[in-house]
Design a protein around this motif. Sequence first.
Motif, mmCIF file in Angstrom:
data_model
loop_
_atom_site.group_PDB
_atom_site.id
_atom_site.type_symbol
_atom_site.label_atom_id
_atom_site.label_comp_id
_atom_site.label_asym_id
_atom_site.label_seq_id
_atom_site.Cartn_x
_atom_site.Cartn_y
_atom_site.Cartn_z
ATOM 1 N N ILE A 74 5.498 28.002 -10.028
ATOM 2 C CA ILE A 74 5.894 26.791 -10.745
ATOM 3 C C ILE A 74 7.078 26.204 -10.003
ATOM 4 C CG2 ILE A 74 6.882 25.876 -12.874
ATOM 5 C CD1 ILE A 74 5.322 28.042 -14.383
ATOM 6 N N GLY A 75 6.973 24.941 -9.697
ATOM 7 C CA GLY A 75 8.055 24.229 -9.033
ATOM 8 C C GLY A 75 7.953 22.764 -9.365
ATOM 9 N N LYS A 76 8.903 22.021 -8.919
ATOM 10 C CA LYS A 76 8.886 20.581 -9.147
ATOM 11 C C LYS A 76 8.112 19.889 -8.029
ATOM 12 C CE LYS A 76 13.420 20.668 -11.353
ATOM 13 N NZ LYS A 76 14.820 20.240 -11.208
ATOM 14 N N THR A 77 7.449 18.790 -8.397
ATOM 15 C CA THR A 77 6.779 17.944 -7.416
ATOM 16 C C THR A 77 7.569 16.651 -7.303
ATOM 17 O OG1 THR A 77 4.564 18.835 -7.770
ATOM 18 C CG2 THR A 77 4.690 16.598 -6.954
ATOM 19 N N MET A 78 7.907 16.281 -6.080
ATOM 20 C CA MET A 78 8.562 15.004 -5.845
ATOM 21 C C MET A 78 7.469 13.983 -5.522
ATOM 22 S SD MET A 78 11.569 13.896 -3.167
ATOM 23 C CE MET A 78 10.596 13.965 -1.679
ATOM 24 N N ARG A 90 18.183 19.760 0.416
ATOM 25 C CA ARG A 90 18.727 19.368 -0.888
ATOM 26 C C ARG A 90 17.613 19.335 -1.945
ATOM 27 N NH1 ARG A 90 20.907 14.831 0.586
ATOM 28 N NH2 ARG A 90 19.528 13.389 -0.481
ATOM 29 N N MET A 91 16.459 18.801 -1.589
ATOM 30 C CA MET A 91 15.336 18.758 -2.527
ATOM 31 C C MET A 91 14.856 20.178 -2.860
ATOM 32 S SD MET A 91 14.960 15.583 -3.247
ATOM 33 C CE MET A 91 16.744 15.546 -3.068
ATOM 34 N N HIS A 92 14.806 21.046 -1.862
ATOM 35 C CA HIS A 92 14.393 22.435 -2.083
ATOM 36 C C HIS A 92 15.371 23.133 -3.027
ATOM 37 C CE1 HIS A 92 13.476 26.667 -1.122
ATOM 38 N NE2 HIS A 92 12.251 26.198 -0.989
ATOM 39 N N GLN A 93 16.674 22.888 -2.852
ATOM 40 C CA GLN A 93 17.687 23.493 -3.725
ATOM 41 C C GLN A 93 17.527 23.014 -5.168
ATOM 42 O OE1 GLN A 93 21.308 22.399 -1.733
ATOM 43 N NE2 GLN A 93 21.198 24.133 -0.316
ATOM 44 N N GLN A 94 16.949 21.830 -5.344
ATOM 45 C CA GLN A 94 16.725 21.287 -6.690
ATOM 46 C C GLN A 94 15.396 21.756 -7.285
ATOM 47 O OE1 GLN A 94 17.429 17.031 -6.903
ATOM 48 N NE2 GLN A 94 19.216 17.201 -5.587
ATOM 49 N N GLY A 95 14.691 22.637 -6.590
ATOM 50 C CA GLY A 95 13.466 23.214 -7.125
ATOM 51 C C GLY A 95 12.185 22.517 -6.709
ATOM 52 N N ILE A 96 12.260 21.538 -5.826
ATOM 53 C CA ILE A 96 11.064 20.828 -5.383
ATOM 54 C C ILE A 96 10.302 21.701 -4.396
ATOM 55 C CG2 ILE A 96 10.219 18.834 -4.063
ATOM 56 C CD1 ILE A 96 12.535 17.262 -5.423
#
Length: 138
Positions: free
Chosen positions: A31-35, A65-71
């Motif tokens: 489970i992760g975020k999708t940008m 930065r996006m990876h650190q935010q869970g993307i």
Amino acid sequence: MGEIKRHPSKLSKELAEELVSIAPKGFQTLIGKTMCTDDFYEGQARLDGAFCDHTEGEKMEFLRRMHQQGIRNIEMESLCFAAYSYRAGIKSAVVCVTLLDRLKGDQISTPHDVMAVWEKRPQQLIATYIRNKLGIEK
């Protein structure tokens, strides 16, 4: 009619967790975020499009930065799906196949036969979910 309307795009964490719990063995499922972006090149910080207004260093800083935010995935379609399903009162989740790790490069080097197997995984997962909900044995 000349007006911009905004609708929330909310997905179901519970449904996502249920899908991960039934994922077939051998699938790397998380489970992760999708940008969601407007385009494949500039919106996704690629350097190989017709136009590019940033450097390799800026791209990598953005991706880190996006990876650190869970993307964990970048694409262009799920935002609309999430907004429509939420507006309709339908519990939903997004299931994607991520073809490459953008922190390691932009070009796909995975052999076609491997990608052909990967691209079937979302359908297999959703088919398993539907069979479970309908009580159908495989």
